[in-house]
Design a protein around this motif. Structure first.
Motif, PDB file in Angstrom:
ATOM      1  N   PHE A   1       0.890  -1.126  -0.341  1.00  0.00           N
ATOM      2  CA  PHE A   1       0.006  -0.295   0.222  1.00  0.00           C
ATOM      3  C   PHE A   1       0.766   1.114   0.003  1.00  0.00           C
TER       4      PHE A   1
ATOM      5  N   MET B   1      -0.077   5.366   0.321  1.00  0.00           N
ATOM      6  CA  MET B   1      -0.584   6.730   0.101  1.00  0.00           C
ATOM      7  C   MET B   1      -0.213   7.836   0.497  1.00  0.00           C
TER       8      MET B   1
ATOM      9  N   LEU C   1      -6.493   0.769   7.367  1.00  0.00           N
ATOM     10  CA  LEU C   1      -7.563   0.974   5.886  1.00  0.00           C
ATOM     11  C   LEU C   1      -9.072   0.902   5.966  1.00  0.00           C
TER      12      LEU C   1
ATOM     13  N   LYS D   1     -10.482   3.890   3.779  1.00  0.00           N
ATOM     14  CA  LYS D   1     -10.227   4.121   2.956  1.00  0.00           C
ATOM     15  C   LYS D   1     -10.573   4.046   1.582  1.00  0.00           C
TER      16      LYS D   1
ATOM     17  N   ILE E   1      -9.022   2.902  -1.730  1.00  0.00           N
ATOM     18  CA  ILE E   1      -7.579   2.199  -2.264  1.00  0.00           C
ATOM     19  C   ILE E   1      -8.004   1.868  -3.588  1.00  0.00           C
TER      20      ILE E   1
ATOM     21  N   MET F   1      -9.875  -5.547  -0.388  1.00  0.00           N
ATOM     22  CA  MET F   1      -9.949  -4.595   0.267  1.00  0.00           C
ATOM     23  C   MET F   1     -11.386  -4.417   1.409  1.00  0.00           C
TER      24      MET F   1
ATOM     25  N   GLU G   1      -2.400  -0.017  -4.655  1.00  0.00           N
ATOM     26  CA  GLU G   1      -1.442  -0.614  -3.946  1.00  0.00           C
ATOM     27  C   GLU G   1      -0.514  -1.516  -5.036  1.00  0.00           C
TER      28      GLU G   1
END
Length: 330
Positions: free
Chosen positions: A150, A152, A163, A166, A168, A180, A208
């Protein structure tokens, strides 16, 4: 004026030569999306090697860096024979064949060594490669794409709780999306080309991928926190259209496969050398901070994925084959 015998003979010879050259210059189209230099080096090697092995009878014409579209478009072009070869992530391939989804299972491989053992095992990979034959193409090789972690924009992922909520970015992979969700994040599937601006504009909180995303795609300019949980090792796969075989003699097909096999070794060597450089560049030029994490809480959260595999007999059988092979190597 009629041609003399000498003129006719010369014209006939030229015609024959052009015919031979036409045969000799069987050109295969190889297209790929944006990639790291180790992959580009390996793909270029294929063209050099197959030309040498066939005395110039087979040549590769390249369409690099998404000139013909993104990875999904390239797979679809390979299906219909519009291009002969492409290289895409096996994460994308899950939508074409469920068997490829096994490589998106989080924490399946605990090391690069175990990953290589499986990827180089023909008894395992043959069934995966051939699973798309009815769709017009097959797999013919693989490249290392490192471990995905990951990264960020507003702070690192130190624990699985970080996480929660979030957004992603993930590839278009059902397994990645489910992963996820189990980790408490919201998966956003999008093309690689859209990630930079989405990070920059706050459409997503992170993504990611391997370290090259930070440098090649310059995501490190907008995402400064890289947490090394290494949740997946998703290989790249080289695909070839079924229509391509009809263009080549059996000897030429053998030469092409040999060139691809050799390129895999080229890529792996170049990958190991370049990934350390990418980490250094990300740290020193982009100001990215790297973090180690305790993987145990992450692994615990995703265990339902493995239970769900039992509803997919073919994928579950492949998973069992992989784990049996890995356990026998311990």
């Amino acid at each position: 004026m009629p041609l003399s015998y000498r003129q006719w003979l010369g014209a006939a010879a030229l015609s024959a030569l052009l015919s031979v050259n036409s045969y000799a210059a069987t050109v295969l189209k190889l297209a790929y999306a944006e990639n790291s230099q180790p992959v580009k080096t390996a793909l270029n090697y294929i063209g050099e090697a197959v030309a040498k092995k066939t005395n110039g009878q087979v040549q590769i014409q390249y369409f690099p860096d998404s000139q013909l579209g993104g990875e999904r478009e390239l797979v679809e072009m390979t299906q219909v024979g519009a291009i002969d070869l492409t290289k895409v992530s096996s994460g994308l391939m899950e939508s074409f064949s469920p068997l490829y989804g096994v490589f998106s299972l989080p924490y399946l491989f605990d090391s690069e060594k175990s990953f290589y053992q499986i990827m180089n095992d023909s008894s395992i990979m043959r069934q995966v490669y051939q699973s798309t034959q009815a769709q017009g193409f097959v797999g013919v090789g693989w490249y290392d794409s490192g471990a995905r972690s990951f990264y960020m924009t507003k702070g690192p992922i130190r624990d699985v709780a970080d996480l929660n909520g979030k957004k992603i970015r993930v590839m278009q992979s059902d397994t990645a999306i489910q992963t996820m969700k189990l980790l408490g994040a919201s998966a956003v599937a999008m093309a690689q080309a859209e990630v930079y601006t989405s990070l920059q504009q706050g459409i997503i909180d992170g993504a990611e991928n391997n370290e090259f995303a930070l440098t090649v795609a310059r995501h490190g300019e907008v995402a400064k926190y890289y947490s090394c949980d290494m949740h997946t090792r998703i290989p790249d796969v080289i695909l070839m259209s079924n229509a391509t075989a009809a263009k080549l003699t059996s000897q030429q097909q053998k030469a092409l496969q040999e060139a691809i096999d050799e390129s895999m070794q080229v890529e792996q060597k170049a990958w190991h050398e370049a990934v350390e450089k990418a980490r250094s560049t990300a740290k020193n030029q982009f100001g990215v901070h790297f973090y180690e994490v305790n993987k145990a809480p992450f692994k615990a959260r995703v265990q339902p994925l493995y239970q769900q595999l039992k509803a997919k007999p073919k994928v579950y059988a492949l998973y069992q084959q992989i784990t049996d092979k890995l356990n026998s190597q311990q």
